[in-house]
Motif scaffolding. Structure first.
Motif, PDB file in Angstrom:
ATOM      1  N   ALA A 191      26.956  35.728 -36.830  1.00  0.00           N
ATOM      2  CA  ALA A 191      25.469  35.622 -35.789  1.00  0.00           C
ATOM      3  C   ALA A 191      24.232  34.952 -35.917  1.00  0.00           C
ATOM      4  N   TYR A 192      24.058  33.991 -35.277  1.00  0.00           N
ATOM      5  CA  TYR A 192      22.664  33.828 -35.297  1.00  0.00           C
ATOM      6  C   TYR A 192      21.772  33.476 -34.099  1.00  0.00           C
ATOM      7  N   PRO A 193      20.553  33.492 -33.979  1.00  0.00           N
ATOM      8  CA  PRO A 193      20.011  33.112 -32.493  1.00  0.00           C
ATOM      9  C   PRO A 193      20.258  31.684 -31.957  1.00  0.00           C
ATOM     10  N   ALA A 194      20.435  31.412 -30.984  1.00  0.00           N
ATOM     11  CA  ALA A 194      20.501  30.320 -30.203  1.00  0.00           C
ATOM     12  C   ALA A 194      18.882  29.222 -30.262  1.00  0.00           C
ATOM     13  N   HIS A 195      19.005  28.149 -30.164  1.00  0.00           N
ATOM     14  CA  HIS A 195      17.501  27.545 -29.821  1.00  0.00           C
ATOM     15  C   HIS A 195      16.915  28.158 -30.175  1.00  0.00           C
ATOM     16  N   ILE A 196      16.090  28.463 -31.039  1.00  0.00           N
ATOM     17  CA  ILE A 196      15.082  29.558 -31.233  1.00  0.00           C
ATOM     18  C   ILE A 196      13.362  28.616 -30.618  1.00  0.00           C
ATOM     19  N   ASP A 197      13.434  27.127 -30.081  1.00  0.00           N
ATOM     20  CA  ASP A 197      12.785  26.742 -30.322  1.00  0.00           C
ATOM     21  C   ASP A 197      12.904  26.243 -28.858  1.00  0.00           C
ATOM     22  N   ARG A 198      13.179  26.995 -28.040  1.00  0.00           N
ATOM     23  CA  ARG A 198      13.041  26.269 -26.156  1.00  0.00           C
ATOM     24  C   ARG A 198      11.999  27.950 -25.612  1.00  0.00           C
ATOM     25  N   ALA A 229      14.450  41.498 -41.192  1.00  0.00           N
ATOM     26  CA  ALA A 229      14.802  42.914 -40.382  1.00  0.00           C
ATOM     27  C   ALA A 229      16.772  42.484 -39.288  1.00  0.00           C
ATOM     28  N   LEU A 230      16.486  41.452 -38.566  1.00  0.00           N
ATOM     29  CA  LEU A 230      17.407  41.558 -37.424  1.00  0.00           C
ATOM     30  C   LEU A 230      18.941  40.679 -38.652  1.00  0.00           C
ATOM     31  N   GLY A 231      18.413  40.357 -39.274  1.00  0.00           N
ATOM     32  CA  GLY A 231      20.083  40.128 -40.525  1.00  0.00           C
ATOM     33  C   GLY A 231      20.620  38.959 -40.312  1.00  0.00           C
ATOM     34  N   PHE A 232      19.920  37.991 -39.080  1.00  0.00           N
ATOM     35  CA  PHE A 232      20.628  36.817 -39.698  1.00  0.00           C
ATOM     36  C   PHE A 232      20.268  35.757 -40.632  1.00  0.00           C
ATOM     37  N   PRO A 233      21.713  35.629 -40.534  1.00  0.00           N
ATOM     38  CA  PRO A 233      21.501  34.542 -42.066  1.00  0.00           C
ATOM     39  C   PRO A 233      20.803  32.902 -41.982  1.00  0.00           C
ATOM     40  N   LEU A 234      20.287  32.509 -40.201  1.00  0.00           N
ATOM     41  CA  LEU A 234      20.004  30.864 -40.317  1.00  0.00           C
ATOM     42  C   LEU A 234      19.988  31.255 -38.616  1.00  0.00           C
ATOM     43  N   VAL A 263      13.632  29.972 -43.836  1.00  0.00           N
ATOM     44  CA  VAL A 263      14.915  29.787 -42.533  1.00  0.00           C
ATOM     45  C   VAL A 263      15.537  29.014 -42.773  1.00  0.00           C
ATOM     46  N   PRO A 264      16.742  28.964 -42.827  1.00  0.00           N
ATOM     47  CA  PRO A 264      17.972  27.699 -42.633  1.00  0.00           C
ATOM     48  C   PRO A 264      18.263  27.651 -41.250  1.00  0.00           C
ATOM     49  N   ALA A 265      18.105  26.517 -40.738  1.00  0.00           N
ATOM     50  CA  ALA A 265      18.431  25.788 -39.955  1.00  0.00           C
ATOM     51  C   ALA A 265      19.106  24.495 -39.468  1.00  0.00           C
ATOM     52  N   LEU A 266      20.210  24.790 -38.438  1.00  0.00           N
ATOM     53  CA  LEU A 266      21.285  24.328 -37.569  1.00  0.00           C
ATOM     54  C   LEU A 266      20.737  23.304 -36.366  1.00  0.00           C
TER      55      LEU A 266
END
Length: 218
Positions: free
Chosen positions: A130-137, A152-157, A178-181
């Protein structure tokens, strides 16, 4: 944006790996995965989960069995609200030939009662990532709703949209390292992006792709 059409358009866009992540459901993943395989794509069944805080999180799974099991959990935690097709549109379930099999009665557009701090461990328990979507919106994103990236959320990217400001990860201290795609997050056919990213994996498999994501794209 029927499942077989999405798979075909992903192939035409030159993609080799593609995921279907509808809001709070994996209901069309069986059709998408079958169509994608027929087109020579590696499909990832998934979901864009809406958390209690109305943060959208991409959840990807190694196979349909895990994805559909996770869907059942999400449905239990989505509540009993019924979809209004006049407001939110019809929620069609389709087969691999884009024939209508039925309609999902639950309102999938709302938030679940799954907290964002639960998501990483919960999805991992189903073998997924799991990773958070479109964090820039400015809506339905981790940064807009929580205000910061918390390790602490544990998301890898993180996922960013195609319109992400180029200096976002430089000017924000909480995002440094923080890695991003960049995801298509396509809601219409013309939003499916051409192949513009790559990953180096030891095998062409969902397990290898998920392992790459768990490592933060390394």
């Amino acid at each position: 944006m029927t499942p077989a059409t999405v798979a075909g358009l992903c192939r035409l866009a030159g993609l080799e790996v593609a995921a279907l992540t509808d809001h709070n459901t994996c209901g069309n993943c069986p059709a998408f995965c079958a169509a994608a395989q027929a087109y020579g794509l590696l499909p990832l069944p998934g979901m864009e989960l809406c958390t209690l805080e109305e943060v959208h999180v991409v959840c990807l799974f190694p196979g349909l069995d895990r994805a559909m099991a996770f869907q059942e959990l999400v449905y239990r935690r989505l509540g009993d609200r019924v979809n209004d097709p006049d407001i939110f549109g019809r929620q069609l379930l389709m087969d691999v030939d884009d024939r209508i099999l039925g309609e999902e009665p639950r309102m999938l557009a709302g938030a679940t009662d799954i907290g964002v701090y639960e998501v990483h461990r919960l999805v991992e328990s189903y073998g997924g990532v799991a990773y958070p979507a479109h964090i820039d919106r400015d809506s339905f994103s981790l940064l807009s709703n929580l205000g910061l990236w918390d390790p602490a959320l544990g998301f890898p990217l993180a996922e960013v949209s195609r319109r992400c400001p180029p200096d976002l990860f430089r000017v924000r201290g909480d995002l440094r390292g923080v890695p991003a795609l960049a995801g298509s997050d396509a809601h219409y056919p013309d939003q499916i992006q051409d192949a513009h990213q790559w990953m180096e994996v030891p095998a062409r498999s969902t397990e290898a792709v998920l392992a790459w994501l768990r490592r933060g794209g390394m």
